[in-house]
Every structure is written in structure tokens, then in C-alpha cells.
Write an enzyme that holds these catalytic residues in place. Structure first.
Site, PDB file in Angstrom:
ATOM      1  N   CYS A  92      90.338  59.469  48.213  1.00  0.00           N
ATOM      2  CA  CYS A  92      89.620  60.379  47.325  1.00  0.00           C
ATOM      3  C   CYS A  92      89.174  61.666  48.043  1.00  0.00           C
ATOM      4  CB  CYS A  92      88.464  59.627  46.680  1.00  0.00           C
ATOM      5  SG  CYS A  92      87.875  60.414  45.182  1.00  0.00           S
ATOM      6  N   HIS A 191      89.479  53.624  45.054  1.00  0.00           N
ATOM      7  CA  HIS A 191      88.381  52.939  45.730  1.00  0.00           C
ATOM      8  C   HIS A 191      88.525  51.468  45.360  1.00  0.00           C
ATOM      9  CE1 HIS A 191      86.218  56.687  46.608  1.00  0.00           C
ATOM     10  NE2 HIS A 191      86.520  57.074  45.392  1.00  0.00           N
TER      11      HIS A 191
HETATM   12  N1  GLN Z   1      84.185  64.984  45.159  1.00  0.00           N
HETATM   13  C1  GLN Z   1      85.466  64.569  44.811  1.00  0.00           C
HETATM   14  C2  GLN Z   1      85.752  64.524  43.324  1.00  0.00           C
HETATM   15  O1  GLN Z   1      84.860  64.256  42.515  1.00  0.00           O
HETATM   16  C3  GLN Z   1      85.726  63.228  45.459  1.00  0.00           C
HETATM   17  C4  GLN Z   1      84.993  62.106  44.826  1.00  0.00           C
HETATM   18  C5  GLN Z   1      85.279  60.810  45.528  1.00  0.00           C
HETATM   19  O2  GLN Z   1      85.536  60.777  46.739  1.00  0.00           O
HETATM   20  N2  GLN Z   1      85.137  59.730  44.769  1.00  0.00           N
HETATM   21  O3  GLN Z   1      86.883  64.761  42.965  1.00  0.00           O
END
Ligand code: GLN
Length: 240
Positions: A92, A191
Site C-alpha cells: 500500500c 493488507h
Molecule cells: N495513504 C495511502 C492511501 O490512502 C496508503 C494507505 C495505506 O497504506 N493503507 O492511498
């Protein structure tokens, strides 16, 4: 001895992403492969050539901003290690930071490392939910399940995706692609954390790390019934 590095464990560790490290290390230990963990925070030194498995987790936009400057200082040594086969898992926010940039909602452009020719723009709607993708592992299609929660929409151009989306959004909710695979770098929005449930993917990362060091890559089989059942439940729910 395999050396595992968690980069920015205090900033990039959303939704239990650290579980990826626990899974990688435990599956090594169960096979009698010695393994050690190095946690590297902003400003702390690390020699990527010396690392066998590098993990970058997810972070909020705010946290990504906090580590961006530090990460950029490490670009050359990280890029060289990646070109030489360093095994990397980036989830992510970590995935976004390996790309060219991340354009946030308020128009701020957070620079990435540009090691991967991908870019990310925040979309209007967050892409949230369970996700199943199909990943080719040792020539076999394998269902990989996880949970995604991102507003960033990533476009990977001509790069090879990690997998194709069976159910869920993936990189941008449009092109049915999920993640990136470049050399031994694996990027994903999954995740969950990703590795504990998806043991074939974990073992692939372990084998690539062993191969890079010229070590024996034959891994004794483990009982993965629980892991496979967990993925099976998600696949079944999402196909209804
Ligand atoms: N900030 C990034 C987004 O919202 C990554 C979020 C995350 O790592 N879950 O796209």
C-alpha cells in the site's frame, strides 16, 4: 542466516502489516533457517546489500510525508540492491513510495523513489474491502486473499502486475490489475496482513531470498490447512 529489515516500523505499519514479517520469519524458523530482524527508523543507517528481505508497510498520507525525505536519501543504495535481486515486499503506502509520486486529495505531490515507473493519485472514493487476486506462483495460478483500504489509485503502465483481480478493486478499481512484480520486488495493496494467510507467496519470497545467496531453496512442506481454509472462506464469500 537471512536478514530481514523492516523499514520505518513506527510509521509504515497499518492494519497489522508487521504480521508479514512475523510470517516470513516463522516459516523460516519452522524449516530451521536462522533469521534475524533489523528495524530501521528515520535517520538510522542500513546497508541494503546486506539485507535478504526488505519490508515496507502501509501508512497514512501524513506518515508517508514524514518518511518521504528520509527514503529519498536512500534511493541509490536501495535501487542498486533491487537491481541486484534484493527481495522486497511493499504494501500500500510502501508500494506507492517506490513509484514516481503520490498526488494527495489536497493536491500535494509526495515524491516517491521512482524505482518503479508507476504513479498514484488519490481518487474520490476510498477503495475498501476484502479482495481476492490470482497470482502466478511457480507457474501455477494461486488465489491470494487480503483486505484493501486506500484512496490512492495506482497506474503501473507496462510493468508486470503481481496478480489480476478476481474480486475487489486492486490498483485503481479500473484495470483489474493488482500490485507490481519487478525482479524480486513484490508490491501490493493487500493488507490482512498479506503473508500469514497466503503461505505459497511467503514461501516464494523465502526461496528467492535463499537463491540470491546461493543457498539451498528446497523448503520442507508445512501443514497449511488453516491458512488455505482462511483464504477459502474469503474466496467463497466474495464469489456470492
Ligand atoms: N495513504 C495511502 C492511501 O490512502 C496508503 C494507505 C495505506 O497504506 N493503507 O492511498
Amino acid at each position: 542466516m537471512l536478514k530481514v529489515c523492516h523499514l520505518y516500523p513506527d510509521l509504515l505499519n497499518l492494519y497489522g502489516d508487521r504480521g508479514n514479517i512475523i510470517a516470513f520469519m516463522q516459516r523460516c524458523r519452522w524449516r530451521g533457517i536462522p533469521v534475524e530482524l533489523l528495524e530501521v527508523n528515520v535517520g538510522e543507517p542500513v546497508n541494503f546489500a546486506d539485507i535478504d528481505f526488505l519490508f515496507l508497510g502501509g501508512g497514512s498520507d501524513r506518515e508517508q510525508n514524514l518518511m518521504a525525505e528520509d527514503l529519498l536519501l536512500r534511493k541509490d543504495s536501495l535501487q542498486q540492491a533491487i537491481e541486484e535481486g534484493l527481495v522486497v515486499l511493499a504494501i500500500c503506502g510502501g508500494f506507492q513510495m517506490l513509484g514516481q509520486y503520490y498526488l494527495t486529495h489536497d493536491g500535494q505531490k509526495i515524491p516517491g523513489l521512482g524505482i518503479l515507473d508507476v504513479y498514484t493519485k488519490a481518487g474520490d472514493k476510498r477503495l475498501i474491502g476484502n479482495i481476492v487476486i490470482e497470482v502466478e506462483i511457480n507457474g501455477e495460478p494461486v488465489k491470494v486473499a487480503g483486505f484493501e483500504n486506500h484512496s490512492g489509485q495506482t497506474y503501473i503502465g507496462n510493468l508486470q502486475p503481481l496478480g489480476k483481480v478476481i474480486a475487489g478493486f486492486g490498483n485503481n478499481g479500473q484495470d483489474q490489475l493488482e500490485g507490481v512484480r519487478y525482479k524480486n520486488v513484490f508490491c501490493s495493496y493487500l493488507h490482512g496482513p498479506l503473508l500469514p494467510k497466503n503461505s505459497k507467496l511467503t514461501d516464494l519470497l523465502i526461496q528467492l531470498a535463499l537463491r540470491r545467496r546461493g543457498l539451498d531453496t528446497s523448503l520442507p512442506r508445512l501443514n497449511d490447512d488453516l491458512e488455505e481454509a482462511a483464504v477459502g472462506v474469503i474466496v467463497e464469500r466474495l464469489s456470492k
